[in-house]
Design an enzyme around this catalytic site. Sequence first.
Site, PDB file in Angstrom:
ATOM      1  N   ASP A   1      34.535  70.131  70.180  1.00  0.00           N
ATOM      2  CA  ASP A   1      35.183  69.321  71.196  1.00  0.00           C
ATOM      3  C   ASP A   1      35.678  70.250  72.304  1.00  0.00           C
ATOM      4  O   ASP A   1      36.070  71.386  72.041  1.00  0.00           O
ATOM      5  CB  ASP A   1      36.360  68.551  70.587  1.00  0.00           C
TER       6      ASP A   1
ATOM      7  N   TYR B   1      39.108  53.909  67.472  1.00  0.00           N
ATOM      8  CA  TYR B   1      38.916  52.599  68.062  1.00  0.00           C
ATOM      9  C   TYR B   1      40.203  52.256  68.794  1.00  0.00           C
ATOM     10  O   TYR B   1      41.264  52.275  68.170  1.00  0.00           O
ATOM     11  CB  TYR B   1      38.605  51.530  67.017  1.00  0.00           C
TER      12      TYR B   1
ATOM     13  N   GLU C   1      25.081  71.946  77.530  1.00  0.00           N
ATOM     14  CA  GLU C   1      25.867  72.400  76.371  1.00  0.00           C
ATOM     15  C   GLU C   1      25.011  72.767  75.155  1.00  0.00           C
ATOM     16  O   GLU C   1      25.521  72.825  74.030  1.00  0.00           O
ATOM     17  CB  GLU C   1      26.927  71.345  75.975  1.00  0.00           C
TER      18      GLU C   1
ATOM     19  N   TYR D   1      31.691  54.878  74.873  1.00  0.00           N
ATOM     20  CA  TYR D   1      31.061  53.899  73.999  1.00  0.00           C
ATOM     21  C   TYR D   1      29.664  54.326  73.553  1.00  0.00           C
ATOM     22  O   TYR D   1      28.678  53.659  73.846  1.00  0.00           O
ATOM     23  CB  TYR D   1      31.083  52.517  74.668  1.00  0.00           C
TER      24      TYR D   1
ATOM     25  N   LEU E   1      28.354  56.066  69.760  1.00  0.00           N
ATOM     26  CA  LEU E   1      28.957  56.397  68.468  1.00  0.00           C
ATOM     27  C   LEU E   1      29.142  57.903  68.262  1.00  0.00           C
ATOM     28  O   LEU E   1      28.192  58.676  68.378  1.00  0.00           O
ATOM     29  CB  LEU E   1      28.114  55.845  67.307  1.00  0.00           C
ATOM     30  N   HIS E   2      30.362  58.306  67.949  1.00  0.00           N
ATOM     31  CA  HIS E   2      30.657  59.698  67.650  1.00  0.00           C
ATOM     32  C   HIS E   2      31.763  59.761  66.605  1.00  0.00           C
ATOM     33  O   HIS E   2      32.559  58.834  66.460  1.00  0.00           O
ATOM     34  CB  HIS E   2      31.034  60.467  68.917  1.00  0.00           C
TER      35      HIS E   2
ATOM     36  N   PRO F   1      37.250  53.856  71.234  1.00  0.00           N
ATOM     37  CA  PRO F   1      36.802  55.224  71.508  1.00  0.00           C
ATOM     38  C   PRO F   1      37.006  55.542  72.990  1.00  0.00           C
ATOM     39  O   PRO F   1      37.222  54.622  73.781  1.00  0.00           O
ATOM     40  CB  PRO F   1      35.310  55.158  71.179  1.00  0.00           C
ATOM     41  N   SER F   2      36.943  56.824  73.366  1.00  0.00           N
ATOM     42  CA  SER F   2      37.076  57.105  74.803  1.00  0.00           C
ATOM     43  C   SER F   2      35.722  56.980  75.511  1.00  0.00           C
ATOM     44  O   SER F   2      35.687  56.928  76.740  1.00  0.00           O
ATOM     45  CB  SER F   2      37.740  58.457  75.061  1.00  0.00           C
TER      46      SER F   2
ATOM     47  N   TRP G   1      26.430  62.081  80.258  1.00  0.00           N
ATOM     48  CA  TRP G   1      26.750  63.420  79.749  1.00  0.00           C
ATOM     49  C   TRP G   1      26.446  63.511  78.257  1.00  0.00           C
ATOM     50  O   TRP G   1      26.079  64.579  77.763  1.00  0.00           O
ATOM     51  CB  TRP G   1      28.205  63.777  80.043  1.00  0.00           C
TER      52      TRP G   1
END
Lengths: 298, 298
Positions: free
Chosen positions: A166, A230, A146, A235, A237-238, A232-233, A136
Amino acid sequence: GGVGNDPESENILSEFKTSSVLSDSAREKNIFIHGKLADREAVVILEKTPIREDSLDELFMGSKLSLEMRNDIYSTYRLQAPPQLNEIKATVVCPATEKHVKKYQRQESFLVEETGEDYQSITLPYIQKQSFSVQWVHNILEKKAEAEKIVYEDPEPEVGFVLLPDFKWDQKQVDDLYLIAIARQRDIRSLRDLTAEHLPLLQNIFQRGKEAILQRYKLPASKLRVYLHYQPSYYHLHVHFTKLGYEAPGCGVERAHLLADVIQNLQSDSRFYKSRTLYFPLRADDGLLGRFREAGRL
Amino acid sequence: GGVGNDPESENILSEFKTSSVLSDSAREKNIFIHGKLADREAVVILEKTPIREDSLDELFMGSKLSLEMRNDIYSTYRLQAPPQLNEIKATVVCPATEKHVKKYQRQESFLVEETGEDYQSITLPYIQKQSFSVQWVHNILEKKAEAEKIVYEDPEPEVGFVLLPDFKWDQKQVDDLYLIAIARQRDIRSLRDLTAEHLPLLQNIFQRGKEAILQRYKLPASKLRVYLHYQPSYYHLHVHFTKLGYEAPGCGVERAHLLADVIQNLQSDSRFYKSRTLYFPLRADDGLLGRFREAGRL
């Protein structure tokens, strides 16, 4: 309900049989209840509604007031309002599966201490084995999904990123502004993968993210909390951009890392996040917590 | 109200005239209103009450339900409850002064960036000039006040401390556990004063604080969030112990610093907090914010 009944006026909840309260919040005035509705498993969620400014006059005029306490200039009352000015939102999930029940069950969290070695021997193998899908995320980067939501994008492959709201933010007010910047680079799983070579990427996200939010939402950098999670939900990078003063879920010191601090840490030590002991909460039902337990690290 | 009226049944709020909403929270279902009560300045605070488990049966039986939305297994309703099962708590401050109005007015916060030099040239002189009183802290350390509240104490002058419940915690349940450890050393103002020489003190507070909480409240270290504030609300070194999962005010990443991280930072660099750029929020009416503004640092 029976055939021919008007679902608008029938109170189906009058036959609801409570089995247990899954969770509740005195602060948010809600409650999650597991029970049975006509012999089917059901979850009922009740939440009181916000007090509306436009109903205040009617509320003050039409309510019954009982004095509770008076002390000097302070007094408290119990106010009984006309029901139509004081509704409760009810959500019914029926039939509910075990998964629903588990989802709404209050989950205890435990603080985990992860050394650099723990990451290599416990966390990294777990992440790799799970191979959590980030399809996604790729869809967003490739504008397969999106695309209309994108607030800003920098197409440069090394330092570029996409900035978008978000899904928790309804964008109706900036009070709870919540945007996510997703790096174009696909091989950075988390904080643990960052070294000084990623400083141009992080600085670019920080700088251009703040500029884009100033331009679109008129919020200056001094009103923003910019951080990574950390664990993160997911993996890939955001970076999270939320409004300062809005208590966004996950902005607590036990999970959030200010981007400004991450940059300073990498500037003074390129291997900072390889060797640093990091602390984070894991829910009781998180598979990674089981791994830490098996390794005797909890 | 008029002479001879029963204050229990008279709705004094029916004559309340709203001037403005000072603040409100859709999350917490409360609202703070400034207005006039019989020509006197007043502040009225309304807050919906938590949903009580012991009233659920009555609530389900006695309410009116209107369907709003149905989709697959999910449906939502507006529920109109009997007024006595769905009270609103009303607090009246009357006559209210300008200070009351200001106190309840929503205050914007700004994120400040403080370099090591900013601390020396802006913050430290401001703290010294204000000479905020910490007499009440000394009273606790000398057992002249709150002695009966002490949960644990270590009398050693260099590494010793006193552990006691924060005044925000009513101690009725551990869900929102909040304790404060106050160092016996009196010359440590904040994070900025800490060097490697304070590691024995910090490690002692961390270790013995966790042990005391385990013993008294049966909460292990993995259920605790242990941190310092920067800026602190008073300039005498103290450490916050709160329950993980409880969103304690001030536990956000923009103000809280995990004690475990502070210890790691001082272990790798004794002068870490002398040179590090620190970020923290200040309210619009905070005098220190004015100093940063005057110095062109905002």
